[in-house]
Design a protein around this motif. Structure first.
Motif, PDB file in Angstrom:
ATOM      1  N   ALA A  23       6.253 -27.917 -79.393  1.00 43.89           N
ATOM      2  CA  ALA A  23       5.421 -27.432 -80.346  1.00 43.89           C
ATOM      3  C   ALA A  23       6.573 -27.246 -81.470  1.00 43.89           C
ATOM      4  CB  ALA A  23       4.896 -26.081 -79.933  1.00 43.89           C
ATOM      5  N   ALA A  26       6.153 -25.275 -84.936  1.00 41.47           N
ATOM      6  CA  ALA A  26       5.065 -24.278 -84.678  1.00 41.47           C
ATOM      7  C   ALA A  26       5.376 -22.953 -85.348  1.00 41.47           C
ATOM      8  CB  ALA A  26       5.090 -23.879 -82.983  1.00 41.47           C
ATOM      9  N   LEU A  60      -0.688 -24.675 -95.854  1.00 42.38           N
ATOM     10  CA  LEU A  60      -1.168 -25.723 -95.155  1.00 42.38           C
ATOM     11  C   LEU A  60      -1.441 -27.170 -96.098  1.00 42.38           C
ATOM     12  CD1 LEU A  60      -2.413 -27.062 -92.482  1.00 42.38           C
ATOM     13  CD2 LEU A  60      -4.503 -25.834 -93.268  1.00 42.38           C
ATOM     14  N   LEU A  90       3.931 -26.161 -92.740  1.00 48.20           N
ATOM     15  CA  LEU A  90       2.966 -26.325 -91.624  1.00 48.20           C
ATOM     16  C   LEU A  90       3.446 -24.843 -90.470  1.00 48.20           C
ATOM     17  CD1 LEU A  90       0.657 -27.665 -90.299  1.00 48.20           C
ATOM     18  CD2 LEU A  90       2.190 -29.139 -89.307  1.00 48.20           C
ATOM     19  N   ARG A  94       0.808 -22.209 -89.760  1.00 38.78           N
ATOM     20  CA  ARG A  94       0.113 -21.858 -88.363  1.00 38.78           C
ATOM     21  C   ARG A  94       0.133 -20.366 -87.998  1.00 38.78           C
ATOM     22  NH1 ARG A  94       2.308 -26.086 -84.069  1.00 38.78           N
ATOM     23  NH2 ARG A  94       0.809 -25.004 -82.789  1.00 38.78           N
ATOM     24  N   GLU A 117      -6.146 -21.307 -85.011  1.00 37.57           N
ATOM     25  CA  GLU A 117      -5.561 -21.922 -86.085  1.00 37.57           C
ATOM     26  C   GLU A 117      -6.459 -23.469 -86.511  1.00 37.57           C
ATOM     27  OE1 GLU A 117      -1.447 -22.686 -84.547  1.00 37.57           O
ATOM     28  OE2 GLU A 117      -2.240 -24.689 -84.290  1.00 37.57           O
ATOM     29  N   ASP A 118      -6.916 -23.886 -85.582  1.00 38.56           N
ATOM     30  CA  ASP A 118      -7.507 -25.219 -85.630  1.00 38.56           C
ATOM     31  C   ASP A 118      -9.011 -24.972 -86.224  1.00 38.56           C
ATOM     32  OD1 ASP A 118      -5.277 -26.600 -84.911  1.00 38.56           O
ATOM     33  OD2 ASP A 118      -5.815 -26.735 -82.961  1.00 38.56           O
ATOM     34  N   ALA A 121      -8.382 -24.310 -89.723  1.00 41.52           N
ATOM     35  CA  ALA A 121      -7.889 -25.524 -90.594  1.00 41.52           C
ATOM     36  C   ALA A 121      -8.942 -26.496 -90.728  1.00 41.52           C
ATOM     37  CB  ALA A 121      -6.561 -25.922 -89.884  1.00 41.52           C
ATOM     38  N   TYR A 122      -9.497 -26.706 -89.751  1.00 40.95           N
ATOM     39  CA  TYR A 122     -10.434 -28.046 -89.483  1.00 40.95           C
ATOM     40  C   TYR A 122     -11.919 -27.788 -89.757  1.00 40.95           C
ATOM     41  CZ  TYR A 122      -6.357 -30.299 -87.831  1.00 40.95           C
ATOM     42  OH  TYR A 122      -4.965 -30.696 -87.708  1.00 40.95           O
ATOM     43  N   ALA A 296     -11.028 -34.249 -86.258  1.00 41.99           N
ATOM     44  CA  ALA A 296     -11.484 -33.045 -85.618  1.00 41.99           C
ATOM     45  C   ALA A 296     -12.953 -32.761 -85.623  1.00 41.99           C
ATOM     46  CB  ALA A 296     -10.550 -31.798 -86.093  1.00 41.99           C
ATOM     47  N   THR A 303     -10.728 -30.641 -77.470  1.00 42.84           N
ATOM     48  CA  THR A 303      -9.184 -30.115 -77.881  1.00 42.84           C
ATOM     49  C   THR A 303      -8.405 -31.122 -77.720  1.00 42.84           C
ATOM     50  OG1 THR A 303      -9.140 -29.170 -75.775  1.00 42.84           O
ATOM     51  CG2 THR A 303      -9.910 -27.664 -77.218  1.00 42.84           C
ATOM     52  N   TRP A 304      -7.205 -31.010 -78.456  1.00 43.90           N
ATOM     53  CA  TRP A 304      -6.325 -32.087 -78.346  1.00 43.90           C
ATOM     54  C   TRP A 304      -4.907 -31.712 -77.968  1.00 43.90           C
ATOM     55  CZ3 TRP A 304      -8.448 -36.894 -79.922  1.00 43.90           C
ATOM     56  CH2 TRP A 304      -9.675 -36.848 -80.472  1.00 43.90           C
TER      57      TRP A 304
ATOM     58  N   PRO B  82      -5.529 -34.466 -85.414  1.00 40.42           N
ATOM     59  CA  PRO B  82      -6.761 -33.513 -84.990  1.00 40.42           C
ATOM     60  C   PRO B  82      -6.513 -32.049 -84.651  1.00 40.42           C
ATOM     61  CG  PRO B  82      -6.506 -34.788 -83.269  1.00 40.42           C
ATOM     62  CD  PRO B  82      -5.402 -35.312 -84.061  1.00 40.42           C
ATOM     63  N   THR B 193      -3.647 -34.581 -71.906  1.00 37.57           N
ATOM     64  CA  THR B 193      -4.794 -33.548 -72.485  1.00 37.57           C
ATOM     65  C   THR B 193      -6.016 -34.449 -72.956  1.00 37.57           C
ATOM     66  OG1 THR B 193      -3.021 -32.452 -73.607  1.00 37.57           O
ATOM     67  CG2 THR B 193      -5.172 -32.346 -74.436  1.00 37.57           C
TER      68      THR B 193
END
Lengths: 304, 338
Positions: A23, A26, A60, A90, A94, A117-118, A121-122, A296, A303-304, B82, B193
């Motif tokens: 990460a 992060a 961001l 970034l 986060r 967080e996602d 953001a998305y 996204a 999820t990624w 993503p 993943t």
């Protein structure tokens, strides 16, 4: 083949996804425990979440803009530096988004299994972004980017330097780390502004044009939003009006050796008195988010 | 390198190309051969044959160019990554590649060429970069597959180069291989993943594997019978294994990883050969390989045009930095004079 050919071997053994070095950027130095800390006594949860979103979105969106430089920088050293700065921002975003999420800001946007967080953001639309419009401005050429960075990093450094004393432990921890990162950004930008300003006539014109171009977005940096006003009162937020003197001092120091003049341009107009902190942006933000969010949103259940 | 050669090299001048009497040249060559033959390291100030120097410049420059061009296919997904974690990982990876390009260009500078010269050769197509980067990245799974297969193949090629006879290159490779190995694990972790995700994500991974498998096999270069420089490079210890040896090793490593991941390679002839203790695999399309090397791949023109544009758009910035440095130097001298 020799025993020292084996760097490749590590692959099979370390696939558990628990290696935190994965990460990069992060910046979760604040620690999970602090992200989940309750708001300081007497502080409204929604106000605190909104303030976290403001500071997160400033970072961001600016990070996303800076990442546009990847593979386009004038020299490899700048390639490395710009990516590094984008990563630092970034990382700040986060932690702040996770904190806002913990305070409940993500729930209304949640459509799938993503982390807070996602989700923030998305899956938030343009109108819900709370960044100052300076963060979304087109970075143009390298001269404009450096002029932009000088203003942005000087302002954010002044803000974070004060935020270290916040009563909110997460904000204080984010600020403590951000101060070091922003000091580097400001130095990097100041050096380039001087080099370009005192380089060739052509480079001076370009960096001056860049500074002129971002100037209309500067006034908003010192405007006080009602959420900020309440949190300043509570000892949690920084009063943006206090930051003007520090930006002025930096410019007074950098512009003369750079042979640049302080622009005389009016601030960009507001819509019924509202700007970026209220979700009223320039037309520049929509396309930035469209690109960032496209994949996204195509797979809202993934999820990624 | 051996002391005697250092002494001789000093006598010959650092570039090794000065006119040296014939008997001295023979001594230099013999000392060089002894150093290389005994797994010693050649350092920048040592004498070296001109062919060795030129071959190394070509090899290291091509590697540096590959790092820089390789930023483009991955950079294609930074803005659209993503999740924020994936965005941070990808941005850091692409930044590492710029860093690798920097060390490698520095290594070539020890051989008497500079970065600007090599960049000019890259953008005028006089020097090459790895052909793999002339393929497009069409989905986010390509990012994982590049990490797993492309970085994996690169590691197979590069780990032996940590023992290259040329010191600066060998040392750069140690650091680069560590980071590449990290990137490869990140790629594999992304694919795991996705394979544990939705049907669409799994399909995305298989599609990416189908597109990248054959090009990744081509990364090891032509078959041994068609690789004219291999023998000399191996004698000089700047190449340690033949193309086909490395390719076989890569296939043997990759097949069990594919099984663990739950994907297949697009090769009906791929099967275990117990007698050889290795996997047999189908014939590589060498016509495609040749076409891509010669510039007719899917993205050759785009990659070079992008690199050229970045370089040309940055000219005014580099000019300004030089002008500023010259002014500062002049001011310093004036200051000293006054």
């Amino acid at each position: 083949m020799g025993a020292d050919d084996s760097a490749y071997q590590a692959l099979a053994e370390t696939l558990d996804g628990d290696d935190h070095r994965w990460a990069f950027g992060a910046g979760f130095d604040a620690g999970t425990a602090e992200i989940t800390a309750p708001p300081p006594e007497g502080v409204d949860r929604d106000d605190l979440a909104t303030y976290c979103l403001m500071l997160a979105d400033d970072a961001l969106v600016a990070s996303q803009r800076l990442a546009e430089w990847t593979t386009n920088a004038p020299e490899l050293e700048e390639e490395v530096a710009l990516a590094n700065i984008a990563l630092d921002l970034l990382g700040q975003a986060r932690v702040l988004l996770a904190r806002a999420g913990h305070l409940g800001a993500a729930e209304r946007y949640r459509v799938g299994p993503q982390d807070d967080e996602d989700v923030l953001a998305y899956f938030r639309d343009e109108r819900a972004f709370r960044n100052v419009v300076l963060a979304e401005a087109d970075l143009g050429d390298f001269g404009r980017t450096m002029a932009w960075m000088l203003v942005y990093s000087s302002w954010r450094l002044a803000l974070m330097t004060r935020l270290v004393a916040s009563r909110d432990v997460v904000l204080a921890a984010v600020a403590d780390k951000a101060v070091k990162e922003l000091a580097y950004q400001r130095q990097y930008a100041a050096q380039w502004v001087v080099r370009l300003g005192d380089g060739t006539d052509h480079s001076r014109e370009r960096v001056q044009a860049g500074l002129d171009g971002v100037w209309p977005f500067v006034e908003e940096l010192f405007a006080v939003h009602p959420v900020e006003a309440r949190l300043v009162e509570a000892g949690v937020a920084v009063d943006p009006a206090e930051l003007r003197a520090e930006l002025d001092a930096v410019l007074d120091q950098v512009l003369p050796p750079a042979r640049l003049t302080r622009p005389e341009r009016p601030a960009v107009g507001l819509v019924a008195g509202r700007g970026g902190r209220d979700g009223i942006h320039t037309e520049a933000l929509g396309p930035v988010l469209a690109v960032m969010q496209s994949l996204a949103r195509t797979h809202p259940e993934a999820t990624w | 390198m051996a002391d005697e050669t250092t002494r001789l090299a000093t006598a010959a001048g650092p570039d090794g190309t000065t006119d040296v009497p014939e008997h001295l040249r023979r001594e230099l060559e013999e000392a060089f051969e002894r150093t290389v033959g005994s797994e010693g390291r050649v350092e920048p100030r040592d004498w070296m044959p001109e062919g060795y120097r030129k071959t190394l410049i070509r090899q290291v420059a091509q590697h540096a160019h590959s790092e820089i061009i390789g930023m483009q296919p991955e950079g294609n997904w930074i803005l659209r990554a993503p999740s924020l974690r994936r965005k941070a990982i990808l941005l850091a990876k692409v930044q590492d590649e710029a860093g690798h390009g920097l060390y490698l260009y520095s290594a070539t500078e020890t051989l008497g060429v500079d970065r600007g010269e090599l960049t000019a050769k890259l953008i005028s197509s006089k020097q090459k970069y790895s052909s793999i980067f002339n393929y497009p990245t069409l989905t986010f799974a390509d990012i994982g597959v590049i990490g797993w297969l492309v970085d994996g193949a690169a590691i197979c090629n590069q780990v032996p180069l940590c023992r290259s006879s040329y010191g600066p290159y060998a040392r750069a490779m140690v650091r680069i291989c560590k980071e590449e190995s990290f990137h490869q694990r990140q790629g594999f972790e992304l694919l795991r993943t996705l394979m544990a995700g939705t049907e669409a994500q799994r399909a995305m991974v298989q599609d990416a594997v189908d597109r990248w498998w054959w090009p990744s096999l081509m990364m090891f270069g032509p078959a041994d019978g068609d690789s004219p420089n291999t023998q000399q490079s191996m004698a000089w210890r700047i190449k340690r294994h033949t193309n086909d040896e490395l390719r076989q090793r890569y296939v043997d490593m990759s097949v069990p990883q594919a099984e663990a991941l739950g994907v297949t390679f697009p090769d009906p002839e791929l099967r275990w050969n117990a007698e050889r203790g290795s996997y047999d695999f189908g014939a590589i399309d060498w016509d495609e390989f040749t076409a891509v090397v010669k510039g007719a791949g899917p993205c050759n023109a785009q990659r070079l045009a992008h690199r050229r544009a970045a370089h040309e758009n940055g000219q005014w910035v580099r000019d300004a930095a030089s002008a500023y440095a010259a002014k500062q130097e002049a001011r310093r001298r004036e200051g000293v004079a006054a």
